[in-house]
Design a protein around this motif. Structure first.
Motif, PDB file in Angstrom:
ATOM      1  N   THR A  56       0.998  -0.985   0.184  1.00  0.00           N
ATOM      2  CA  THR A  56       0.019  -0.084   0.175  1.00  0.00           C
ATOM      3  C   THR A  56       1.315   1.118  -0.313  1.00  0.00           C
ATOM      4  O   THR A  56       0.573   2.282  -0.568  1.00  0.00           O
ATOM      5  CB  THR A  56      -1.415  -0.139   1.752  1.00  0.00           C
ATOM      6  N   VAL A  57       1.805   0.847   0.801  1.00  0.00           N
ATOM      7  CA  VAL A  57       2.215   2.662   0.915  1.00  0.00           C
ATOM      8  C   VAL A  57       3.625   2.835   0.160  1.00  0.00           C
ATOM      9  O   VAL A  57       3.580   3.702  -0.864  1.00  0.00           O
ATOM     10  CB  VAL A  57       3.207   2.932   2.768  1.00  0.00           C
ATOM     11  N   GLY A  69       6.469  14.412  -8.446  1.00  0.00           N
ATOM     12  CA  GLY A  69       7.974  13.926  -9.102  1.00  0.00           C
ATOM     13  C   GLY A  69       8.896  14.021  -7.038  1.00  0.00           C
ATOM     14  O   GLY A  69       8.411  14.529  -6.222  1.00  0.00           O
ATOM     15  N   ALA A  70       9.865  13.525  -7.364  1.00  0.00           N
ATOM     16  CA  ALA A  70      11.531  13.042  -6.203  1.00  0.00           C
ATOM     17  C   ALA A  70      11.393  13.991  -5.564  1.00  0.00           C
ATOM     18  O   ALA A  70      11.768  14.307  -4.863  1.00  0.00           O
ATOM     19  CB  ALA A  70      11.968  12.417  -6.654  1.00  0.00           C
ATOM     20  N   THR A  78       5.394  10.748   1.867  1.00  0.00           N
ATOM     21  CA  THR A  78       5.132   9.301   1.522  1.00  0.00           C
ATOM     22  C   THR A  78       5.941   8.157   2.148  1.00  0.00           C
ATOM     23  O   THR A  78       6.440   7.428   2.589  1.00  0.00           O
ATOM     24  CB  THR A  78       4.401   9.525  -0.072  1.00  0.00           C
ATOM     25  N   ALA A  79       7.130   9.366   1.135  1.00  0.00           N
ATOM     26  CA  ALA A  79       8.742   8.285   1.142  1.00  0.00           C
ATOM     27  C   ALA A  79       9.284   7.756   2.776  1.00  0.00           C
ATOM     28  O   ALA A  79       8.671   6.481   2.984  1.00  0.00           O
ATOM     29  CB  ALA A  79       9.535   8.577   1.101  1.00  0.00           C
ATOM     30  N   ALA A  82       6.073   5.665   4.372  1.00  0.00           N
ATOM     31  CA  ALA A  82       6.360   4.296   4.037  1.00  0.00           C
ATOM     32  C   ALA A  82       7.592   3.474   4.506  1.00  0.00           C
ATOM     33  O   ALA A  82       7.100   2.270   5.236  1.00  0.00           O
ATOM     34  CB  ALA A  82       6.931   4.068   2.602  1.00  0.00           C
ATOM     35  N   LEU A  83       7.998   4.313   5.176  1.00  0.00           N
ATOM     36  CA  LEU A  83       9.280   3.817   6.049  1.00  0.00           C
ATOM     37  C   LEU A  83       9.083   3.699   7.781  1.00  0.00           C
ATOM     38  O   LEU A  83       9.863   2.266   8.246  1.00  0.00           O
ATOM     39  CB  LEU A  83      10.729   4.855   5.537  1.00  0.00           C
ATOM     40  N   ILE A  84       8.207   4.585   8.390  1.00  0.00           N
ATOM     41  CA  ILE A  84       7.794   4.204   8.987  1.00  0.00           C
ATOM     42  C   ILE A  84       6.982   2.896   9.495  1.00  0.00           C
ATOM     43  O   ILE A  84       6.925   2.527  10.073  1.00  0.00           O
ATOM     44  CB  ILE A  84       7.328   5.359   9.435  1.00  0.00           C
ATOM     45  N   VAL A  85       5.945   3.202   8.182  1.00  0.00           N
ATOM     46  CA  VAL A  85       5.192   1.291   8.071  1.00  0.00           C
ATOM     47  C   VAL A  85       6.126   0.871   8.323  1.00  0.00           C
ATOM     48  O   VAL A  85       5.135  -0.967   8.362  1.00  0.00           O
ATOM     49  CB  VAL A  85       4.382   2.222   7.259  1.00  0.00           C
ATOM     50  N   MET A  86       6.950   0.613   7.158  1.00  0.00           N
ATOM     51  CA  MET A  86       7.701  -0.948   6.876  1.00  0.00           C
ATOM     52  C   MET A  86       8.415  -1.084   7.847  1.00  0.00           C
ATOM     53  O   MET A  86       8.548  -2.720   8.651  1.00  0.00           O
ATOM     54  CB  MET A  86       8.334  -0.797   5.996  1.00  0.00           C
TER      55      MET A  86
END
Length: 152
Positions: A56-57, A69-70, A78-79, A82-86
């Motif tokens: 999902t993330v 864009g990055a 979002t990045a 995602a790191l926190i969730v994973m």
């Protein structure tokens, strides 16, 4: 009506949803193949291969990078999310699952000794993820992000 239309046409939201959905379906299929048993809880439950949290993330991150864009704050937010969730899926939630398994085993042992312990509902053991489950969930999310955002 504009709000609902906005939700239904939001590719970033669609990517995140389809990342989750594809991981849950794959997780259920893998469970059926490995255990020779269909468990409907696997369709919405936590834990297992691949990680739906990671899918999902990472679909969210990929689609955000595609549209913004990055080098944007949207991508950064979002990045980091995602790191926190994973990290949480592999850390705290995984340890919670291990503890639940140990407690469930102790409850069975105590019940076998004919102690007067009220049988409680077993704790959920499918809670966290192994690093490989997170990795393959993340790969699935990136793939789904590209698929959803590449379709116009």
């Amino acid at each position: 009506m504009n709000f609902i239309n906005g939700l239904l046409t939001n590719r970033i939201l669609q990517a995140a949803f389809f990342g989750w959905l594809s991981a849950q379906v794959l997780k259920t299929l893998i469970y059926v193949i490995v255990n020779k048993d269909f468990n409907p809880e696997r369709l919405v439950g936590d834990g297992g291969m691949p990680s739906s949290h990671s899918a999902t993330v990472m679909a969210l991150v990929t689609s955000t990078a595609f549209y913004y864009g990055a080098n944007t704050f949207e991508f950064a937010v979002t990045a980091i999310l995602a790191l926190i969730v994973m990290h949480d899926a592999m850390g705290v939630r995984r340890e919670t699952g291990k503890q639940a398994k140990a407690i469930n085993n102790m409850m069975e042992w105590l019940m076998d000794m004919n102690n007067n312990i009220s049988p409680e509902e077993k704790l959920k053991e499918f809670v966290g993820h192994s690093p490989s489950q997170v990795f393959f969930g993340a790969l699935l999310g990136v793939l789904i992000g590209f698929i959803v955002c590449g379709i116009r």
